[in-house]
Design a protein around this motif. Structure first.
Motif, PDB file in Angstrom:
ATOM      1  N   GLU A  25      50.979  40.496  43.741  1.00 44.35           N
ATOM      2  CA  GLU A  25      51.084  40.841  45.252  1.00 44.35           C
ATOM      3  C   GLU A  25      50.209  41.988  45.395  1.00 44.35           C
ATOM      4  O   GLU A  25      49.024  41.555  45.320  1.00 44.35           O
ATOM      5  N   HIS A  26      50.389  43.358  45.535  1.00 42.38           N
ATOM      6  CA  HIS A  26      49.582  44.336  45.964  1.00 42.38           C
ATOM      7  C   HIS A  26      48.625  44.766  44.874  1.00 42.38           C
ATOM      8  O   HIS A  26      47.873  45.694  45.104  1.00 42.38           O
ATOM      9  N   ASN A  27      49.092  44.423  43.638  1.00 36.81           N
ATOM     10  CA  ASN A  27      48.296  44.760  42.393  1.00 36.81           C
ATOM     11  C   ASN A  27      46.918  44.075  42.191  1.00 36.81           C
ATOM     12  O   ASN A  27      46.362  44.133  41.149  1.00 36.81           O
ATOM     13  N   LEU A  28      46.667  43.028  43.044  1.00 33.93           N
ATOM     14  CA  LEU A  28      45.615  42.152  42.971  1.00 33.93           C
ATOM     15  C   LEU A  28      44.568  42.580  43.799  1.00 33.93           C
ATOM     16  O   LEU A  28      44.379  42.616  45.191  1.00 33.93           O
ATOM     17  N   SER A  29      43.181  42.922  43.257  1.00 39.76           N
ATOM     18  CA  SER A  29      42.494  43.573  43.903  1.00 39.76           C
ATOM     19  C   SER A  29      41.140  42.385  44.328  1.00 39.76           C
ATOM     20  O   SER A  29      40.475  42.463  45.030  1.00 39.76           O
ATOM     21  N   SER A  30      41.164  41.523  43.537  1.00 40.60           N
ATOM     22  CA  SER A  30      40.313  40.332  43.762  1.00 40.60           C
ATOM     23  C   SER A  30      40.719  38.869  42.736  1.00 40.60           C
ATOM     24  O   SER A  30      41.187  39.325  41.927  1.00 40.60           O
ATOM     25  N   LEU A  31      40.614  37.951  43.277  1.00 40.42           N
ATOM     26  CA  LEU A  31      40.725  36.717  42.788  1.00 40.42           C
ATOM     27  C   LEU A  31      39.682  35.365  43.110  1.00 40.42           C
ATOM     28  O   LEU A  31      39.523  35.396  44.296  1.00 40.42           O
ATOM     29  N   ALA A  32      39.050  35.099  42.085  1.00 40.40           N
ATOM     30  CA  ALA A  32      37.911  34.159  42.397  1.00 40.40           C
ATOM     31  C   ALA A  32      38.478  32.760  41.599  1.00 40.40           C
ATOM     32  O   ALA A  32      39.126  32.683  40.713  1.00 40.40           O
TER      33      ALA A  32
END
Length: 232
Positions: A25-32
């Motif tokens: 959730e909000h603890n994700l800063s980037s995902l590729a």
């Protein structure tokens, strides 16, 4: 959390993305997402990540051929693959978890909890730690480790032969990988219990651990009672 998914099947990649976003959730800063090993390795070279989700069969490319390289990095690697026959070897090389395909959200969440919950023990035994040395990746047998010392964002591997190697993972990440086989005796030290000789108690409630090679390491006050119980 900065997360990279290396998966060549778009449907599975999107499913992994959806479940990952839901968990962090909000603890994700980037995902590729990268659909080949080449793209994935290029991304890793240019961007810091915390977690790698890696398939082992990518358009005919064997993800296992780069496993030694990625597990030496500062991030955790989770294998998501149908190649379950390679699970034991993958664990031995130091991956955090192996999620077999087909997978569900519960199983993927379990893998993520190994990172977010320090009390989750890894069931499979890690046999090697991969370190980068002179541009190459070397595998160090866990049995050759005398103790591990935190060195900022890195860790020092102190070997039984007297040599010291630098590992790109922090002590905290190595503690997660080695839980069950190593003990955290201090905020800066991890040891296998079999190298411990005895506890030394000094005035002022100061505790130290005498190792079998004669070295003395500090023991954290909060860890003294548990360590004393385990050494009985």
């Amino acid at each position: 959390m900065k997360i990279l998914i290396i998966e060549d099947e778009a449907r599975i990649a999107k499913r992994l993305e959806r479940m990952t976003r839901k968990f962090f959730e909000h603890n994700l800063s980037s995902l590729a997402i990268c659909d080949s090993l080449t793209k994935g390795l290029n991304y890793i070279a240019q961007h810091p990540i915390d977690i790698l989700l890696l398939d082992l069969n990518l358009n005919g490319e064997d993800g296992f051929t780069v496993l030694e390289t990625v597990v030496s990095g500062s991030f955790h690697t989770i294998i998501v693959s149908a190649n379950t026959d390679k699970a034991i070897t993958a664990f031995a090389y130091g991956v955090l978890d192996f999620v077999p395909k087909p997978f569900d959200e519960t199983r993927l969440d379990q893998a993520f909890k190994r990172i977010t919950s320090s009390g989750v023990k890894i069931e499979n035994e890690i046999k090697f730690l991969a370190v980068k040395k002179a541009g190459n990746v070397c595998l160090i047998d866990i049995q050759e480790l005398f103790y591990i010392k935190g060195a900022g964002i890195y860790s020092e591997l102190h070997l039984k032969n007297g040599q010291t190697e630098l590992h790109d993972k922090s002590l905290e990440k190595l503690a997660q990988l080695l839980m069950g086989s190593f003990e955290r005796i201090h905020k800066s030290y991890l040891i296998p219990l079999q190298v411990a000789e005895r506890i030394i108690v000094q005035p002022g409630s100061k505790y130290h651990l005498l190792l079998k090679n004669g070295e003395i390491l500090p023991i954290g006050r909060s860890r003294y009672k548990e360590l004393k119980h385990k050494m009985i």
